[in-house]
Every structure is written in structure tokens, then in C-alpha cells.
Design a protein around this motif. Structure first.
Motif, PDB file in Angstrom:
ATOM      1  N   ASP A 280       0.834  -1.195   0.000  1.00 44.83           N
ATOM      2  CA  ASP A 280       0.000   0.000   0.000  1.00 44.83           C
ATOM      3  C   ASP A 280       0.877   1.257   0.000  1.00 44.83           C
ATOM      4  O   ASP A 280       2.066   1.206   0.339  1.00 44.83           O
ATOM      5  N   SER A 281       0.297   2.372  -0.345  1.00 42.88           N
ATOM      6  CA  SER A 281       1.027   3.643  -0.357  1.00 42.88           C
ATOM      7  C   SER A 281       1.343   4.090   1.066  1.00 42.88           C
ATOM      8  O   SER A 281       0.634   3.757   2.016  1.00 42.88           O
TER       9      SER A 281
ATOM     10  N   PHE B 282       2.920   7.661   3.297  1.00 50.61           N
ATOM     11  CA  PHE B 282       3.117   9.107   3.154  1.00 50.61           C
ATOM     12  C   PHE B 282       3.707   9.692   4.431  1.00 50.61           C
ATOM     13  O   PHE B 282       3.477   9.188   5.531  1.00 50.61           O
TER      14      PHE B 282
ATOM     15  N   PRO C 253       4.642  11.033  -0.883  1.00 50.93           N
ATOM     16  CA  PRO C 253       4.667   9.566  -0.971  1.00 50.93           C
ATOM     17  C   PRO C 253       6.077   9.044  -0.714  1.00 50.93           C
ATOM     18  O   PRO C 253       7.050   9.603  -1.244  1.00 50.93           O
TER      19      PRO C 253
ATOM     20  N   GLY D  73       0.558   1.849   3.982  1.00 51.33           N
ATOM     21  CA  GLY D  73      -0.789   2.314   4.313  1.00 51.33           C
ATOM     22  C   GLY D  73      -0.825   3.388   5.377  1.00 51.33           C
ATOM     23  O   GLY D  73      -1.900   3.837   5.762  1.00 51.33           O
TER      24      GLY D  73
ATOM     25  N   PHE E 228       0.012   7.132   7.127  1.00 53.20           N
ATOM     26  CA  PHE E 228       0.232   8.560   6.906  1.00 53.20           C
ATOM     27  C   PHE E 228       0.906   9.080   8.182  1.00 53.20           C
ATOM     28  O   PHE E 228       0.283   9.099   9.245  1.00 53.20           O
TER      29      PHE E 228
ATOM     30  N   VAL F 201      -2.156  15.582  -0.437  1.00 50.70           N
ATOM     31  CA  VAL F 201      -1.138  14.610  -0.834  1.00 50.70           C
ATOM     32  C   VAL F 201      -0.466  15.119  -2.103  1.00 50.70           C
ATOM     33  O   VAL F 201      -1.131  15.643  -2.991  1.00 50.70           O
TER      34      VAL F 201
ATOM     35  N   PRO G 192      -5.330  -2.322  -0.314  1.00 49.68           N
ATOM     36  CA  PRO G 192      -4.489  -1.121  -0.243  1.00 49.68           C
ATOM     37  C   PRO G 192      -5.301   0.167  -0.316  1.00 49.68           C
ATOM     38  O   PRO G 192      -5.376   0.827  -1.353  1.00 49.68           O
TER      39      PRO G 192
ATOM     40  N   ALA H 292      -5.027   3.242   0.961  1.00 47.22           N
ATOM     41  CA  ALA H 292      -4.393   4.535   0.683  1.00 47.22           C
ATOM     42  C   ALA H 292      -4.052   4.654  -0.803  1.00 47.22           C
ATOM     43  O   ALA H 292      -4.273   5.697  -1.425  1.00 47.22           O
ATOM     44  N   TRP H 293      -3.525   3.593  -1.359  1.00 48.34           N
ATOM     45  CA  TRP H 293      -3.167   3.589  -2.773  1.00 48.34           C
ATOM     46  C   TRP H 293      -4.415   3.735  -3.645  1.00 48.34           C
ATOM     47  O   TRP H 293      -4.432   4.507  -4.613  1.00 48.34           O
TER      48      TRP H 293
ATOM     49  N   TRP I  14      -7.359   4.973  -2.808  1.00 50.96           N
ATOM     50  CA  TRP I  14      -7.924   6.316  -2.614  1.00 50.96           C
ATOM     51  C   TRP I  14      -7.131   7.356  -3.412  1.00 50.96           C
ATOM     52  O   TRP I  14      -7.703   8.225  -4.074  1.00 50.96           O
ATOM     53  N   GLN I  15      -5.826   7.238  -3.345  1.00 52.95           N
ATOM     54  CA  GLN I  15      -4.971   8.193  -4.053  1.00 52.95           C
ATOM     55  C   GLN I  15      -5.230   8.140  -5.560  1.00 52.95           C
ATOM     56  O   GLN I  15      -5.367   9.175  -6.218  1.00 52.95           O
TER      57      GLN I  15
END
Lengths: 247, 217
Positions: free
Chosen positions: A59-60, A62, A97, A124, A126, A245, B111, B113-114, B116-117
Motif C-alpha cells: 500500500d502507499s 506518506f 509519498p 498504508g 500517513f 497529498v 491497499p 491509501a493507494w 484512494w490516491q
């Protein structure tokens, strides 16, 4: 409404130029199963198509940096000469990111005071790194959040209590007997969704009205915001930022 | 359905693999929409996620159909930035058909956050171009297969999209069939009958949207 876990103070994190380069490597080398010799326009339903991923490997993640002091400061990333100034007008960076679990190092600098940042971010997550005054010195607080409330129809509002002077912090809607947040511990955050309305809030430390009311402005559905409570000279003050973001 | 329910609407339709092969959704949907009077430019890009439509990304296959001509592409296929597509076509409706490529069927954790982004990045760019949009969510597949599509995750994905695609209007493809009703070739991609049914339902749902009716000329 949930309170997020936190890692206060000591060990920390950073960004700027270096972090900007740490863009997600989600969609690299994963079309390994492409069919050779795909014949255009001749494929039937029975034909296979190249296998593709249905999501990222992780997952992203940040990280952002906030100036919670009363004066301007500079943020630098380790190994970079690039500097970001954070002041009263622009107290925060956007969420940059970053690659999950990578080392993020840098430094807050204010006059002769420095606070070294070294941290990492989970997939995931932040993470907010908040610079705070520590007498005449500088320190910072690191708070991570793994949100699950994404919603384009509501406003998502977080409340960070980074003021040791403000136990059981709360935000009350001005002019109404409505509490947006209540009894938030020091070094903690909580978040909730609200309707996109124009409101002002008053900080309460315990039951005590503290500081001046804060107008939150026109909150937009789908957007995310944070109100920070930070120590001021003899009290605690609050300010609001967008959780933007980097795109 | 009465003829001309989409008369005068210029559509830019973007999608993933479902729109990338002739026997898939591309041909029946293009034909259904144009039969109803819409002018359609449909572009498919295998494996493309929402965020991939913000830039140019190479994909393993794709297709482009405009004014009747169809080009099915192999590894030369790419996505294109949505801003460029809108600026060039000047559609009065963008239709996104995307969900399976972002559902992480083979991963226990979704995922958020990914996703959503990527989703909000795309919807904001469309909104910034002041173009109305509709987002069509994924349909039921058949559990398993090489993509590991499963009912629980596709239902979650549809719900996530429903909450996050505004200002696009969401069309829930899960309402068009029962789980497993449309046969698939690999758990995710349907056979011809499935794609024809999906196409007919999308076309009907689009025509029923008040927002779309307001665009008719």
C-alpha cells in the motif's frame, strides 16, 4: 471516531527533496506474463490475455512535516541542500509519498536549534512529524495514522494533540453545544467524518476554554483536514491544515 | 430500450482489460452506446489502474475505438493522461469502467491509501476539466482463476468505489447479475454472453441517470 497509536518524540523522520524522489515503485516489472505474438483483432473470448496485477505489492505510504512552534523553521532532507520553510502562513508540507519501511532522515532547524529526524513509514500509513518548542530548543513528535475512512461525500477531520499543556483536549463547535472531539490524550490523534459545513471551533483543555476560537473555513466534501493543538508561550493554540497529498 | 436514449452525448469511455479485446466489452458496449445515439471514443488498457490515467503508462495490451474504427494493440498499448484525452475529444461525459485492476484480489489486505490516491487523483482531474463523469464498478466474476477474483473482495471494491468516486456518479455492476451468473474464462473475464449482458446493463443504467439525461441534445 478512533484514536491512533503514536510514537512520541525521540526517534523521528524526514523528507523534502529526497522524499519526493521516493515515489512508489508499485507498477514496475510486473507484466511478466505477456503473451508473445498477440494478434491484433483476431482474439476470441477464449484467448488468454496478459496477466496483470490487480493491485500494488504494498500500500502507499506518506509523510508530512509540520511546524508546531511559534516561529518559522527550515526542513532539510539528509544528503540534500534543498530546504523547505515552514512558517505561520504555511505550517505544513503536503504528504509526500514514500516507500514503506525506507529510512527517512532529515532535520528541523530554527535559529541555532536543530532536531534530527529519522523514521520510517509503514505501508498504508500517513505519518506526521511535528516540530515543537522545547524551552529554547527544538524537538519533534511523530504520529502515524492508518486511515480507513476514505469517503468523497464527507469531510474527514483529524485532531492532533501535540501540546503537553493540554490534557483531555476537546474541540467544541462555537455557538453550539456540540463537541467534535473529546478527551484526547496528549501526543494522540483522532479523526472523524463531518458534513461539509462552515464552522468555528473552540479548544478545551479538560473543561477549560483555551485560546481563541478557530474558523475552519469552507470544508469541502472528499477533502481531509487536520486541526493541530500545539504548545504556545503560556497556553495551547490550534490551527488547521489540509491533508493534501503530493500529486 | 427506446432508440436514442443517449442521443447527442459525446462519450469518452476508459477501461481496463475488459475493454481491450474485441470479444470482450469493447465491441458490444461501443455498439450498444452508439445504437442509442451516443458518439463514443472507447479506450481500453489491460491492467491500468485509476492513477495510470493521469500519465502515459505502458500496458501489456489495449484497444482504441473511435468513429467505428478499432485498433487492438499488443504491447505497444499505453494509457494517456486524462487531461489530454478530454482536451482532445471534448466529451460531454467521461465513463470510467474500472475496478478489477485495483481490487488486490491476491492480497489479504486491501491497499486503501493507494486506491484512494488513484481514484481521487483521476476524479479530481476530470472535475478540473469540468466534465461530468460516471464510474462503472466491477461485476461479479467466478471465484478463483489466475487473478484470484473473489466475491468478498469484489463486493468490498464496489463499496469502496461507491464511497470515493464522487463527483462521478457510480454505477454498481454487482446489481446486474448474481455472483457466478455470468460465466468467465479465467475467473475475471467473461464469455461473450457475459459481456453482452454487462454491456446492455451499463447502457441501460447510463441512460437512466438524470445527470446523463440532462446532457442529451
Amino acid at each position: 471516531m478512533t484514536q491512533a497509536a503514536i510514537s512520541p518524540g525521540a526517534s523521528q523522520r524526514v523528507a523534502t527533496g529526497r522524499v519526493k524522489k521516493m515515489t512508489q515503485a508499485f507498477r514496475s516489472a510486473h507484466f511478466a506474463f505477456c503473451l508473445a505474438g498477440l494478434m491484433l483483432g483476431t482474439l476470441s473470448n477464449a484467448a488468454d490475455i496478459p496477466l496483470y496485477p490487480t493491485g500494488p505489492s504494498a500500500d502507499s505510504s506518506f509523510v508530512r512535516f509540520i511546524n508546531g512552534t511559534d516561529a518559522a523553521l527550515e526542513l532539510t532532507a539528509a544528503g540534500s541542500k534543498a530546504k523547505v520553510q515552514l512558517d505561520a502562513k504555511t505550517p505544513t508540507t503536503v504528504f509526500y509519498p514514500v516507500r514503506a519501511k525506507s529510512d527517512i532522515k532529515g532535520q528541523f532547524t530554527q535559529a541555532q536549534s536543530k532536531s534530527d529526524i529519522s523514521t520510517s513509514v509503514k505501508a498504508g500509513e500517513f505519518v506526521s512529524v511535528i516540530a515543537l518548542a522545547d524551552g529554547t530548543k527544538l524537538k519533534h513528535l511523530t504520529i502515524g495514522e492508518e486511515p480507513d475512512d476514505f469517503n468523497a461525500l464527507k469531510v474527514s477531520l483529524a485532531f492532533y494533540n501535540a501540546s503537553a499543556k493540554c490534557a483531555n483536549a476537546g474541540l467544541q463547535v462555537v455557538g453550539r453545544d456540540v463537541m467534535l472531539f473529546e478527551k484526547l490524550d496528549v501526543n494522540a490523534l483522532t479523526r472523524r467524518m463531518i458534513n461539509p459545513v462552515k464552522i468555528s471551533v473552540q479548544l478545551l483543555c479538560g473543561a477549560q476554554v483555551t485560546g481563541a476560537p478557530l474558523e475552519l473555513g469552507e470544508l469541502v466534501a472528499g477533502e481531509r483536514y487536520s486541526v493541530f493543538a500545539v504548545p504556545a508561550a503560556s497556553t495551547t493554540r490550534i490551527f488547521i491544515v489540509s491533508d493534501a497529498v503530493a500529486r | 430500450m427506446a432508440a436514442g436514449t443517449l442521443a447527442g452525448i459525446a462519450m469518452l469511455v476508459l477501461g481496463e482489460s475488459h475493454l481491450s479485446l474485441p470479444g470482450y466489452l469493447m465491441n458490444p458496449l461501443y455498439e450498444d452506446l452508439t445504437t442509442q445515439g451516443a458518439t463514443v471514443h472507447a479506450i481500453g488498457a489491460c491492467g491500468a489502474t485509476a492513477g495510470d490515467w493521469l500519465k502515459t503508462v505502458e500496458v501489456p495490451c489495449g484497444a482504441d475505438r473511435f468513429k467505428g474504427d478499432t485498433v487492438f494493440k499488443g504491447r505497444a498499448a499505453t494509457t494517456s493522461p486524462i487531461k489530454e484525452l478530454i482536451a482532445k475529444d471534448k466529451p460531454n461525459l467521461v465513463v470510467i469502467i474500472l475496478g478489477d485492476t485495483m481490487a488486490s484480489y491476491d492480497n489479504e489486505s486491501f491497499p486503501r491509501a493507494w486506491a484512494w490516491q488513484g481514484i481521487t487523483g483521476l476524479t479530481k482531474e476530470i472535475a478540473a476539466m469540468q466534465t461530468p463523469c460516471v464510474w462503472v464498478g466491477p461485476a461479479w466474476g467466478t471465484p478463483g482463476g489466475k487473478y484470484f477474483k473473489n466475491d468478498k473482495r469484489v463486493e468490498f471494491m464496489a463499496g469502496f468505489l461507491e464511497k470515493n468516486v464522487a463527483p462521478c456518479v457510480f454505477i454498481d455492476s454487482l446489481k446486474f447479475s448474481k455472483p457466478g451468473q455470468w460465466a468467465t474464462v479465467d475467473g475475471q473475464h467473461f464469455n461473450q454472453a457475459g459481456y453482452q449482458a454487462w454491456s446492455a446493463n451499463i447502457t441501460k443504467a447510463l441512460a437512466a441517470l438524470p445527470m446523463v439525461q440532462g446532457l442529451k441534445k
